[in-house]
Design an enzyme around this catalytic site. Structure first.
Site, PDB file in Angstrom:
ATOM      1  N   ASP A   1      -2.621  -3.879  13.166  1.00  0.00           N
ATOM      2  CA  ASP A   1      -1.700  -4.612  14.053  1.00  0.00           C
ATOM      3  C   ASP A   1      -2.236  -4.831  15.468  1.00  0.00           C
ATOM      4  O   ASP A   1      -1.475  -4.919  16.415  1.00  0.00           O
ATOM      5  CB  ASP A   1      -0.332  -3.897  14.138  1.00  0.00           C
ATOM      6  CG  ASP A   1       0.230  -3.600  12.763  1.00  0.00           C
ATOM      7  OD1 ASP A   1       0.136  -4.489  11.914  1.00  0.00           O
ATOM      8  OD2 ASP A   1       0.743  -2.485  12.552  1.00  0.00           O
TER       9      ASP A   1
ATOM     10  N   HIS B   1      -1.018 -10.245   8.426  1.00  0.00           N
ATOM     11  CA  HIS B   1      -1.756 -10.903   9.498  1.00  0.00           C
ATOM     12  C   HIS B   1      -0.916 -12.037  10.075  1.00  0.00           C
ATOM     13  O   HIS B   1      -0.602 -12.987   9.382  1.00  0.00           O
ATOM     14  CB  HIS B   1      -3.089 -11.447   8.981  1.00  0.00           C
ATOM     15  CG  HIS B   1      -4.069 -10.360   8.690  1.00  0.00           C
ATOM     16  ND1 HIS B   1      -5.344 -10.585   8.241  1.00  0.00           N
ATOM     17  CD2 HIS B   1      -3.958  -9.024   8.790  1.00  0.00           C
ATOM     18  CE1 HIS B   1      -5.971  -9.428   8.082  1.00  0.00           C
ATOM     19  NE2 HIS B   1      -5.144  -8.465   8.400  1.00  0.00           N
TER      20      HIS B   1
HETATM   21  P1  IMP Z   1      -0.364   2.007   2.583  1.00  0.00           P
HETATM   22  O1  IMP Z   1      -1.588   1.289   3.010  1.00  0.00           O
HETATM   23  O2  IMP Z   1       0.784   1.070   2.272  1.00  0.00           O
HETATM   24  O3  IMP Z   1      -0.617   3.002   1.502  1.00  0.00           O
HETATM   25  O4  IMP Z   1       0.149   2.871   3.839  1.00  0.00           O
HETATM   26  C1  IMP Z   1      -0.603   3.931   4.387  1.00  0.00           C
HETATM   27  C2  IMP Z   1      -0.474   3.959   5.897  1.00  0.00           C
HETATM   28  O5  IMP Z   1      -1.118   2.803   6.443  1.00  0.00           O
HETATM   29  C3  IMP Z   1       0.959   3.884   6.413  1.00  0.00           C
HETATM   30  O6  IMP Z   1       1.046   4.635   7.600  1.00  0.00           O
HETATM   31  C4  IMP Z   1       1.165   2.416   6.688  1.00  0.00           C
HETATM   32  O7  IMP Z   1       2.179   2.162   7.624  1.00  0.00           O
HETATM   33  C5  IMP Z   1      -0.192   2.041   7.216  1.00  0.00           C
HETATM   34  N1  IMP Z   1      -0.540   0.620   7.034  1.00  0.00           N
HETATM   35  C6  IMP Z   1      -0.937   0.017   5.903  1.00  0.00           C
HETATM   36  N2  IMP Z   1      -1.208  -1.273   6.126  1.00  0.00           N
HETATM   37  C7  IMP Z   1      -0.994  -1.493   7.429  1.00  0.00           C
HETATM   38  C8  IMP Z   1      -1.130  -2.647   8.279  1.00  0.00           C
HETATM   39  O8  IMP Z   1      -1.537  -3.720   7.864  1.00  0.00           O
HETATM   40  N3  IMP Z   1      -0.809  -2.455   9.579  1.00  0.00           N
HETATM   41  C9  IMP Z   1      -0.407  -1.266  10.077  1.00  0.00           C
HETATM   42  N4  IMP Z   1      -0.270  -0.170   9.331  1.00  0.00           N
HETATM   43  C10 IMP Z   1      -0.562  -0.288   8.017  1.00  0.00           C
HETATM   44 MG    MG Z   2      -0.556  -6.246  10.594  1.00  0.00          MG
END
Ligand code: IMP
Ligand code: MG
Length: 329
Positions: free
Chosen positions: A13, A43
């Protein structure tokens, strides 16, 4: 053959979408390649005055550039087709531009269901972790096994190592602080979010030219761990900066930038172009701080903070950009 890479240096982010969009507009790539992650990514891209949020599909599609979901990614059938429809509805024609690596892995309905009950890590509940687990335990499903993906499949070896010259932008997802190896385990995602992750997609290291590291001038994190210190300034930053998840709508926890983490991320990723986004947010809040060696440093104003940051990168020959605009670097 040439490859530039965008990589997030914090917890996702940070505005990679914006940097990717800018590079696509100016650098004449033949391909944009998403190199890690699944539809956990969100994105946010402003194109021709409209806001788009993509999860799977790389930003090349906005510029008529071949956009590939790489072998380092996991892909959901449902989300993929939904996104194609959303692009069409927004006036972007993805026909003939969007591809999936044959050997990318699939996020199945079961993965989604399983991830839905996560309450340890605070995942995005998009099935990402279970899909990677099955990939590595050799029980996963590859994109080439899904009949509906057939028209979109691509072989990355043939595509990048054939006769034609390629100029590729590798578009990362998530960020260094969420990387499976370098992030704050277990509060991480399940893929390789560093520039090294790009190489897992048929990209030889010698092709890499610029690594664009993307950071925010403060940090945000979404997930289960406690991240935000007790200080009302962070609620202000969240509101002014609209720090709510593009994928899940969750409020992002905020903190001051950890300069040591940033420095480490720059070194490990081999960053030579560094973008600090959201300068305008701190400008509006009127507070300028960062952590160095665990100590909070406070600056009187914006330029003092910028000079301090620049002087800390002088020896490393990193080109630095400070951005205070949603659309511009
Ligand atoms: P997962 O990737 O859904 O398994 O989540 C694992 C960790 O990564 C969590 O803390 C999510 O909030 C974070 N996370 C996954 N994708 C993103 C993203 O695109 N932006 C910010 N945090 C993310
Ligand atoms: Mg994002």
């Amino acid at each position: 053959m040439l490859v530039d890479i965008t990589v997030d240096l914090q917890y996702g982010d940070c505005g990679k979408g914006k940097v990717t969009h800018h590079l696509c507009r100016t650098k004449g790539y033949t391909h944009v390649l998403r190199y890690n992650g699944g539809c956990n990514a969100g994105h946010t891209i402003y194109h021709d005055g409209k806001k788009y949020v993509t999860h799977h599909i790389p930003a090349g599609v906005f510029f008529g550039v071949k956009s590939i979901i790489g072998s380092g990614c996991v892909v959901s059938k449902h989300q993929f087709f939904k996104e194609l429809e959303e692009l069409r509805a927004g006036g972007i024609n993805p026909d003939g531009l969007v591809y999936i690596a044959k050997n990318a892995h699939v996020i199945t309905d079961n993965h989604l269901l399983e991830d839905g009950s996560d309450n340890q890590i605070g995942t995005t509940k998009k099935g990402n972790g279970p899909a990677y687990r099955d990939k590595y335990s050799r029980t996963g499903v590859r994109a080439e096994e899904v009949p509906e993906f057939e028209p979109y499949l691509i072989d990355l070896y043939e595509e990048f190592h054939g006769n034609k010259k390629v100029k590729i932008l590798g578009e990362g997802a998530q960020g260094f602080g969420l990387d499976i190896d370098w992030g704050d385990y277990p509060y991480v995602t399940s893929s390789h979010c560093t520039s090294a992750g790009a190489l897992l997609n048929a990209i030889p290291p010698a092709w890499v030219q610029d690594v664009w590291g993307v950071a925010k001038i403060y940090e945000t994190y979404v997930g289960a761990k406690n991240f935000e210190p007790d200080d009302p300034v962070f609620q202000q930053i969240r509101d002014v900066g609209d720090e709510y998840g593009a994928t899940t709508g969750r409020p992002r926890q905020c903190n001051w930038m950890d300069f040591d983490l940033l420095n480490k991320a720059c070194k490990i990723n081999g960053v030579n172009k560094l973008v600090f986004n959201k300068m305008d947010i701190l400008r509006e809040v009127g507070v300028w701080k960062l952590f160095k060696d665990g100590q909070l440093i406070e600056f009187k104003e914006e330029n003092e903070m910028k000079d301090w940051i620049r002087s800390n990168f002088r020896r490393d020959q990193v080109e630095i950009f400070f951005s205070a605009d949603k659309n511009k670097i």
